[in-house]
Every structure is written in structure tokens, then in C-alpha cells.
Write an enzyme that holds these catalytic residues in place. Structure first.
Site, short mmCIF file in Angstrom:
data_model
loop_
_atom_site.label_atom_id
_atom_site.label_comp_id
_atom_site.label_asym_id
_atom_site.label_seq_id
_atom_site.Cartn_x
_atom_site.Cartn_y
_atom_site.Cartn_z
N GLY A 46 0.84 -1.19 0.00
CA GLY A 46 0.00 0.00 0.00
C GLY A 46 0.87 1.24 0.00
CD GLN A 51 3.48 5.79 2.62
OE1 GLN A 51 2.49 5.23 2.15
NE2 GLN A 51 4.46 5.12 3.20
CB CYS A 89 5.57 2.35 7.48
SG CYS A 89 5.13 3.86 6.63
CG LEU A 90 6.51 0.92 1.36
CD1 LEU A 90 5.73 1.20 0.08
CD2 LEU A 90 7.66 -0.03 1.09
CG HIS A 131 -0.12 1.40 7.26
ND1 HIS A 131 0.81 1.02 8.21
CD2 HIS A 131 0.55 2.20 6.39
CE1 HIS A 131 1.97 1.59 7.93
NE2 HIS A 131 1.84 2.31 6.82
CD GLU A 132 -1.01 2.66 2.72
OE1 GLU A 132 -0.55 3.81 2.71
OE2 GLU A 132 -0.32 1.66 2.96
CG HIS A 135 0.55 6.78 5.50
ND1 HIS A 135 1.69 7.32 6.06
CD2 HIS A 135 0.84 5.47 5.28
CE1 HIS A 135 2.62 6.37 6.17
NE2 HIS A 135 2.12 5.24 5.71
NI NI Z 1 3.12 3.44 5.68
#
Ligand code: NI
Length: 172
Positions: A46, A51, A89-90, A131-132, A135
Site C-alpha cells: 500500500g 508518501q 511502513c515504506l 494504515h493508508e 497516512h
Molecule cells: Ni506506511
């Protein structure tokens, strides 16, 4: 399509509340395409637009069967149950932590054609959606840890709990 740079935890854009998209114009379509490509390349499950440095309410999520959802102005409309597990998380490369999430969700939003859609998701995909959505409000998984002690390096989790590490490695 292009792979965009993924912003990390020290970038202020990750703490901004993202703005609603008023019109799905070509720049938004390009953003969605680039986010999908960036998520696949990372690889991740995701990605939220902030991000990649764009504070707009757009997310992409990869489901259990590799189906890809791109949603504009997504909202959580229903939650049920709960699950506790590790996630990554990226924007926090190399780190994972334990977070409690709803076990199933219904998310509504608009697809790239501007059509209203509702998506039901369970388990890991439900976790990715939550999670997204966080963000978009400037919330990171580290804000929601069950315990600060659960924040660890991926390698550490791999040694301690290899099964957990497998899902946590799927970052979002
Ligand atoms: Ni993340």
C-alpha cells in the site's frame, strides 16, 4: 508511469493532513499510476500520496490476490473485530511494530473514473487500508504501537518470530 521517491519519517509532508481531491484530472491519474508502480517496485502492499510528497487524499492498496485498488478521497465506513499483528511502513524502512487494527473494514471512495466504489476487506488487506487511511491524516504506525517495546528491526523480528516477520515484511 514513473517510480517516485518515497518520503521517510523525517519529512514533514508525512505529518500533514492531506486535502480532498476536488477533480480527478490527468495529474491525479498520473499520480495513481505512479503510486501503483512505486508500490510494486518497493515492493509494498500500500501507499498513500503523501508518501510520495503529494498531500492529497489518494491511496493505493494491493490485495491478497494481487488485485490493485486505487482510491480517491477514501473513507472508512465500517469496521468490525480486531487483530493484533506486526506491520511495517515504506516510510520507515527496516522497522516493524505491533499495531491493533480492526479485522474487517468497508472503505468507500472514488475510482480513477470518478465512480463511487465500496471495498470490503479482511485480515491483512484490512490492515493495509487502515494504515493508508491513517497516512492521509498524518498518522504513522509508530503512533499506534501496542507497546513501544514492539518496535524493532525486521531482522530482529525474523529471529524471534519468523511467521510474524513474513507479513510484517509486506510494508505499506
Ligand atoms: Ni506506511
Amino acid at each position: 508511469m514513473a517510480i517516485r521517491r518515497i518520503y521517510t519519517f523525517d519529512d514533514a509532508v508525512l505529518r500533514e493532513k492531506s486535502k480532498k481531491v476536488s477533480r480527478i484530472d490527468p495529474s491525479v491519474l498520473k499520480l495513481i499510476d505512479d503510486m501503483v508502480e512505486t508500490m510494486m517496485d518497493a515492493p509494498g502492499v500500500g501507499l498513500a500520496a503523501n508518501q510520495v510528497g503529494v498531500p492529497l487524499r489518494v491511496i493505493v492498496v494491493r490485495g491478497d490476490e494481487n488485485q490493485v485498488y486505487g482510491l480517491v478521497n477514501p473513507e472508512l465506513v465500517k469496521v468490525a473485530g480486531s487483530q493484533v499483528g506486526y506491520e511495517g511502513c515504506l516510510s520507515y524502512p527496516g522497522w516493524v511494530g505491533e499495531v491493533e487494527r480492526a479485522d474487517s473494514v468497508v472503505v468507500k471512495g472514488r475510482n480513477r473514473h470518478g465512480k463511487g466504489v465500496r471495498i470490503k476487506a479482511n485480515g491483512f488487506t484490512a490492515r493495509a487500508f487502515q494504515h493508508e487511511l491513517d497516512h492521509l491524516d498524518g498518522v504513522l504506525f509508530i503512533d499506534k504501537l501496542t507497546d513501544l517495546k514492539t518496535l524493532k528491526r525486521v531482522e530482529e523480528l525474523e529471529e524471534e518470530e519468523p511467521e510474524e516477520a513474513e507479513t510484517a515484511a509486506a510494508r505499506a
